[in-house]
Design a protein around this motif. Structure first.
Motif, PDB file in Angstrom:
ATOM      1  N   GLN A 346       0.817  -1.226   0.000  1.00  0.00           N
ATOM      2  CA  GLN A 346       0.000   0.000   0.000  1.00  0.00           C
ATOM      3  C   GLN A 346       0.846   1.270   0.000  1.00  0.00           C
ATOM      4  OE1 GLN A 346      -3.202  -0.008   2.861  1.00  0.00           O
ATOM      5  NE2 GLN A 346      -3.317  -2.252   2.875  1.00  0.00           N
ATOM      6  N   GLU A 347       2.181   1.101  -0.198  1.00  0.00           N
ATOM      7  CA  GLU A 347       3.107   2.239  -0.217  1.00  0.00           C
ATOM      8  C   GLU A 347       3.023   3.047   1.083  1.00  0.00           C
ATOM      9  OE1 GLU A 347       2.798   4.580  -3.711  1.00  0.00           O
ATOM     10  OE2 GLU A 347       2.834   2.874  -5.089  1.00  0.00           O
ATOM     11  N   TYR A 385      -6.837   3.296   7.502  1.00  0.00           N
ATOM     12  CA  TYR A 385      -7.005   4.755   7.462  1.00  0.00           C
ATOM     13  C   TYR A 385      -5.715   5.531   7.159  1.00  0.00           C
ATOM     14  CZ  TYR A 385     -11.369   3.351   9.602  1.00  0.00           C
ATOM     15  OH  TYR A 385     -12.569   2.748   9.856  1.00  0.00           O
ATOM     16  N   THR A 386      -4.608   4.802   6.914  1.00  0.00           N
ATOM     17  CA  THR A 386      -3.369   5.507   6.574  1.00  0.00           C
ATOM     18  C   THR A 386      -3.277   5.666   5.056  1.00  0.00           C
ATOM     19  OG1 THR A 386      -2.254   4.577   8.491  1.00  0.00           O
ATOM     20  CG2 THR A 386      -0.857   5.457   6.751  1.00  0.00           C
ATOM     21  N   GLN A 389       1.886   6.746   0.978  1.00  0.00           N
ATOM     22  CA  GLN A 389       3.036   7.568   1.393  1.00  0.00           C
ATOM     23  C   GLN A 389       2.922   7.966   2.884  1.00  0.00           C
ATOM     24  OE1 GLN A 389       5.411   7.666  -0.874  1.00  0.00           O
ATOM     25  NE2 GLN A 389       3.961   6.703  -2.312  1.00  0.00           N
ATOM     26  N   GLY A 390       1.962   7.363   3.558  1.00  0.00           N
ATOM     27  CA  GLY A 390       1.838   7.640   4.992  1.00  0.00           C
ATOM     28  C   GLY A 390       2.808   6.802   5.821  1.00  0.00           C
ATOM     29  N   VAL A 391       2.734   6.984   7.138  1.00  0.00           N
ATOM     30  CA  VAL A 391       3.671   6.301   8.035  1.00  0.00           C
ATOM     31  C   VAL A 391       2.895   5.658   9.183  1.00  0.00           C
ATOM     32  CG1 VAL A 391       5.664   6.569   9.569  1.00  0.00           C
ATOM     33  CG2 VAL A 391       5.472   7.975   7.505  1.00  0.00           C
ATOM     34  N   GLY A 467      -3.256  12.035  13.266  1.00  0.00           N
ATOM     35  CA  GLY A 467      -3.129  10.592  13.263  1.00  0.00           C
ATOM     36  C   GLY A 467      -3.604   9.998  14.578  1.00  0.00           C
ATOM     37  N   ALA A 468      -3.872   8.691  14.543  1.00  0.00           N
ATOM     38  CA  ALA A 468      -4.360   7.979  15.727  1.00  0.00           C
ATOM     39  C   ALA A 468      -3.197   7.319  16.446  1.00  0.00           C
ATOM     40  CB  ALA A 468      -5.392   6.934  15.322  1.00  0.00           C
ATOM     41  N   VAL A 469      -3.314   7.253  17.794  1.00  0.00           N
ATOM     42  CA  VAL A 469      -2.298   6.596  18.623  1.00  0.00           C
ATOM     43  C   VAL A 469      -2.992   5.564  19.494  1.00  0.00           C
ATOM     44  CG1 VAL A 469      -0.494   6.881  20.344  1.00  0.00           C
ATOM     45  CG2 VAL A 469      -0.893   8.679  18.661  1.00  0.00           C
TER      46      VAL A 469
END
Length: 481
Positions: A346-347, A385-386, A389-391, A467-469
């Motif tokens: 999904q990159e 949900y990412t 190019q997300g992390v 972002g979620a933690v």
């Protein structure tokens, strides 16, 4: 309440009656003892000092020049000063000497009129007697002051007599206290037993134990009615809960049955569809899309059915973990490799780290299958949900007593109103964290159930940079097996 008021009134009158009778009896016994002591001349009578005055007057008149202060020492050797004060005055009422400094005679006229008369000064009696010479000429007067009481006539025994006097004054209150305490304690014990029964019953109900009976032996009408009402409430509650538990059990069995019945045909459909795709026969493009759609939705349905089965299992009180010693680092590394491939597809960049807080690499006791399932649910949520190019950042902290996992994604995060509901069954986030593939809303609920089975904690929040933690703490189950 009328019956209870009558019992309280009856106890009050009984306490007062017993206290009055006991007080009277004590006073009578005390009076008899006092009379016995008095007859044995152990105590001086109230007029003990008064009876000595005639002899003292005679002794004073026997002295030569008695008005001379030089005779003071002689008189005070004879006069009992512990109970009598005296005073020597001349014919003009002028004090010459003595232990009594107050003036009760101030003139010649007073000397002539007050001789042999009682003068009262509060509870004290003062009386003056004439002093004459050998020819019976008036030389002056001698005055004596004393108190006519048993207490003052027994100076040495005065502390004991005072204590007895105070005791006899307080004896009614002592008896009221004793009878109140005795009767009240007996009555309180009778009241305590039914209340203890109710308290014990309430605690059992709190622990969902309704298989008990309450003894109803109270002869107090109101308490008897209260216990009876409590017992009826318990019976009604038991029937209602048993009905609810039965319905809940039926629901679980139905879910499990439906899940089982649905899983089999869906698995068959999926298998046949995959078989067609894997065959060498060429398929037209539209048929391939249809079959791929069938497979995708079969997978979704099977996943939902499995989650329903898991929820049904976790809700059962008899569910238990299969705890075993586990190399946590190996478990985490294996899961990292698995999701590294999914992230690459999904990159998405996956950043991981493993830390040992105490430098030890001992085995950690947990249910590795369930922990894998919990990680799958959290990581799947993050992947869902990412964006490209997300992390996703995954930090693991291993200590002797607990395992801490922090997983953060770079997705849209949670809305404020949804953060408290994330771990509820069938809850789905709003559009901020919603995607086209859809999901059941059971993943995070199952993750929370697994963590809590390990006596741990799980929480979800938004990272300051978006972002979620997810933060998970798992307890070492070594000492809890």
């Amino acid at each position: 309440m009328q019956h209870l008021r009558k019992q309280l009134s009856r106890h009050f009158y009984r306490i007062m009656l017993f206290s009055i009778l006991a007080t009277i009896l004590t006073w009578v016994i005390g009076l008899l003892l006092f009379q016995l002591i008095y007859q044995n001349k152990t105590l001086n009578p109230a007029n003990y000092y008064e009876s000595q005055i005639p002899e003292l007057v005679e002794f004073v008149n026997e002295q030569e020049d008695v008005l001379n202060p030089d005779n003071q020492a002689v008189l005070e050797e004879r006069i009992p000063l512990e109970g009598i004060d005296y005073q020597i005055v001349d014919t003009d009422g002028v004090m010459q000497y003595g232990s009594m400094q107050d003036r009760y005679i101030a003139s010649r006229e007073d000397v002539l009129t007050e001789l042999n008369n009682n003068i009262y000064d509060g509870d004290q009696i003062v009386i003056y007697y004439p002093i004459t010479d050998n020819e019976q000429h008036l030389q002056g007067a001698v005055g004596f002051r004393y108190v006519l009481s048993v207490m003052s006539s027994n100076a040495e025994s005065q502390p004991v007599l005072l204590s007895l006097f105070i005791f006899f004054l307080l004896v009614p209150f002592v008896y009221i206290y004793l009878f109140t305490y005795t009767i009240g304690k007996r009555w309180a014990k009778r009241m305590e037993e039914p209340f203890n029964e109710i308290i014990t019953g309430a605690r059992k109900i709190e622990n969902q134990d309704l298989n008990f009976t309450i003894r109803n032996n109270s002869n107090i009408k109101e308490l008897h009615q209260l216990i009876a009402a409590f017992d009826k409430m318990k019976t009604a509650l038991k029937e209602a809960l048993e009905k609810q538990w039965s319905l809940e059990e039926d629901r679980r069995e139905m879910v499990a049955a439906v899940a089982h019945d649905l899983k089999t045909p869906l698995t068959i459909i999926q298998g046949h569809a995959e078989g067609i795709l894997e065959s060498n026969q060429e398929l037209i493009k539209r048929n391939r899309q249809y079959i791929e759609t069938i497979i995708f939705n079969c997978q979704r349905s099977i996943r939902l059915i499995q989650e329903l089965n898991d929820v049904s299992s976790y809700e059962k009180t008899e569910f238990h973990l299969e705890v075993e010693p586990t190399d946590v680092e190996a478990l985490i590394q294996s899961k990292i490799k698995e999701y590294q491939q999914l992230c690459d597809t999904q990159e998405i960049r996956l950043q991981t780290s493993i830390h040992y807080s105490d430098g030890q690499h001992d085995l950690f006791y947990l249910d590795s299958f369930r922990i894998n399932q919990m990680l799958d649910n959290i990581l799947t949520n993050c992947l869902r949900y990412t964006p490209e190019q997300g992390v996703i950042t995954w930090d693991t902290y291993i200590a002797e007593e607990e395992l801490k996992i922090v997983i953060m994604d770079s997705g849209p995060g949670f809305s404020k109103q949804n953060k408290k509901q994330l771990f509820k069954k069938f809850f789905r986030e709003d559009k901020a964290r919603n995607s086209a593939d859809g999901h059941s809303g059971l993943g995070l609920f199952i993750a929370k159930a697994i963590v809590e089975k390990h006596q741990g904690e799980i929480s979800a929040d938004n990272h300051p940079d978006s972002g979620a933690v997810f933060t998970v703490i798992i307890r070492n189950m070594k000492n809890k097996m």
